[in-house]
Design a protein around this motif. Structure first.
Motif, PDB file in Angstrom:
ATOM      1  N   MET A 175       0.862  -1.167   0.000  1.00  0.00           N
ATOM      2  CA  MET A 175       0.000   0.000   0.000  1.00  0.00           C
ATOM      3  C   MET A 175       0.908   1.230   0.000  1.00  0.00           C
ATOM      4  O   MET A 175       1.657   1.439   0.925  1.00  0.00           O
ATOM      5  N   ASN A 191       1.500   5.415  -0.051  1.00  0.00           N
ATOM      6  CA  ASN A 191       0.831   6.496   0.662  1.00  0.00           C
ATOM      7  C   ASN A 191       0.383   7.617  -0.262  1.00  0.00           C
ATOM      8  O   ASN A 191      -0.134   8.614   0.197  1.00  0.00           O
ATOM      9  N   ARG A 246      -3.642   6.401   4.731  1.00  0.00           N
ATOM     10  CA  ARG A 246      -4.084   5.030   4.409  1.00  0.00           C
ATOM     11  C   ARG A 246      -3.771   4.086   5.562  1.00  0.00           C
ATOM     12  O   ARG A 246      -4.606   3.281   5.953  1.00  0.00           O
ATOM     13  N   TRP A 247      -2.575   4.174   6.110  1.00  0.00           N
ATOM     14  CA  TRP A 247      -2.195   3.322   7.235  1.00  0.00           C
ATOM     15  C   TRP A 247      -2.984   3.675   8.487  1.00  0.00           C
ATOM     16  O   TRP A 247      -3.411   2.781   9.240  1.00  0.00           O
ATOM     17  N   ALA A 280      -5.985   5.006   8.620  1.00  0.00           N
ATOM     18  CA  ALA A 280      -7.356   4.523   8.423  1.00  0.00           C
ATOM     19  C   ALA A 280      -7.435   3.010   8.589  1.00  0.00           C
ATOM     20  O   ALA A 280      -8.385   2.495   9.201  1.00  0.00           O
ATOM     21  N   LEU A 281      -6.451   2.304   8.080  1.00  0.00           N
ATOM     22  CA  LEU A 281      -6.452   0.846   8.226  1.00  0.00           C
ATOM     23  C   LEU A 281      -6.335   0.460   9.700  1.00  0.00           C
ATOM     24  O   LEU A 281      -7.063  -0.420  10.181  1.00  0.00           O
ATOM     25  N   GLY A 282      -5.447   1.121  10.432  1.00  0.00           N
ATOM     26  CA  GLY A 282      -5.307   0.843  11.866  1.00  0.00           C
ATOM     27  C   GLY A 282      -6.584   1.133  12.629  1.00  0.00           C
ATOM     28  O   GLY A 282      -7.009   0.344  13.475  1.00  0.00           O
ATOM     29  N   ALA A 295      -9.603   1.163  11.375  1.00  0.00           N
ATOM     30  CA  ALA A 295     -10.624   0.199  10.944  1.00  0.00           C
ATOM     31  C   ALA A 295     -10.477  -1.121  11.693  1.00  0.00           C
ATOM     32  O   ALA A 295     -11.462  -1.675  12.196  1.00  0.00           O
ATOM     33  N   VAL A 296      -9.255  -1.624  11.785  1.00  0.00           N
ATOM     34  CA  VAL A 296      -9.021  -2.882  12.502  1.00  0.00           C
ATOM     35  C   VAL A 296      -9.388  -2.715  13.976  1.00  0.00           C
ATOM     36  O   VAL A 296     -10.077  -3.565  14.556  1.00  0.00           O
ATOM     37  N   LEU A 306     -12.047   1.837   5.751  1.00  0.00           N
ATOM     38  CA  LEU A 306     -11.423   1.006   4.720  1.00  0.00           C
ATOM     39  C   LEU A 306     -11.420   1.719   3.369  1.00  0.00           C
ATOM     40  O   LEU A 306     -10.492   1.537   2.572  1.00  0.00           O
ATOM     41  N   ALA A 365      -8.507   3.865   3.503  1.00  0.00           N
ATOM     42  CA  ALA A 365      -7.318   3.026   3.353  1.00  0.00           C
ATOM     43  C   ALA A 365      -7.111   2.659   1.886  1.00  0.00           C
ATOM     44  O   ALA A 365      -5.983   2.603   1.402  1.00  0.00           O
ATOM     45  N   ALA A 366      -8.187   2.435   1.174  1.00  0.00           N
ATOM     46  CA  ALA A 366      -8.086   2.036  -0.233  1.00  0.00           C
ATOM     47  C   ALA A 366      -7.758   3.203  -1.159  1.00  0.00           C
ATOM     48  O   ALA A 366      -6.951   3.056  -2.078  1.00  0.00           O
TER      49      ALA A 366
END
Length: 142
Positions: A1, A3, A78-79, A81-83, A85-86, A124, A127-128
């Motif tokens: 991914m 940035n 992106r990172w 948002a991913l963190g 989201a998880v 997500l 993140a995408a």
């Protein structure tokens, strides 16, 4: 991914900025509230049977406050948002487990569980697709 964000229009940049602000409005004050009420946060986490509640409270603060601020300004969005989201996905099963609560709490916990799932879905998407052009990541791209 990577940035970098994808090329965007001014309308998309405005919408992603508004989206980042609205999501940060959820996480940043929640993280700050955990700092201000650390003992209460630890007690609530412990009441759910989570081990090492002090450590978990510190992790929650770092995620909500730290990653929330990163998403807000759009740096490593992106990172971040991913963190988030998880984190949101995982804590939903612990703190909004509507299938295991008394009947009088069912509706509220189910609503909160599915709201958290929707928030994770929105995260997500960030993140995408990235934070948009009106972000620190977007500035780095140009």
């Amino acid at each position: 991914m990577n940035n970098n964000t994808l090329p965007t229009t001014p309308a998309q940049d405005a919408m992603t900025l508004i989206g980042r602000v609205l999501i940060a409005l959820l996480f940043v004050p929640a993280g700050w509230g955990k700092v201000a009420g650390f003992a209460g946060t630890v007690g609530y986490i412990a009441s759910k049977g989570v081990p090492l509640p002090e450590v978990c409270a510190a992790i929650a603060i770092a995620i909500e406050l730290g990653l929330g601020l990163l998403l807000l300004v759009g740096w490593q969005a992106r990172w971040a948002a991913l963190g988030l989201a998880v984190f949101t996905f995982v804590i939903s099963f612990i703190f909004h487990n509507y299938w295991a609560v008394p009947a009088d709490q069912l509706g509220a916990q189910r609503l909160n569980f599915y709201k958290n799932m929707a928030i994770a879905g929105g995260l997500l998407a960030f993140a995408a697709f990235g934070a948009g052009g009106w972000s620190l990541d977007g500035r780095r791209r140009t």
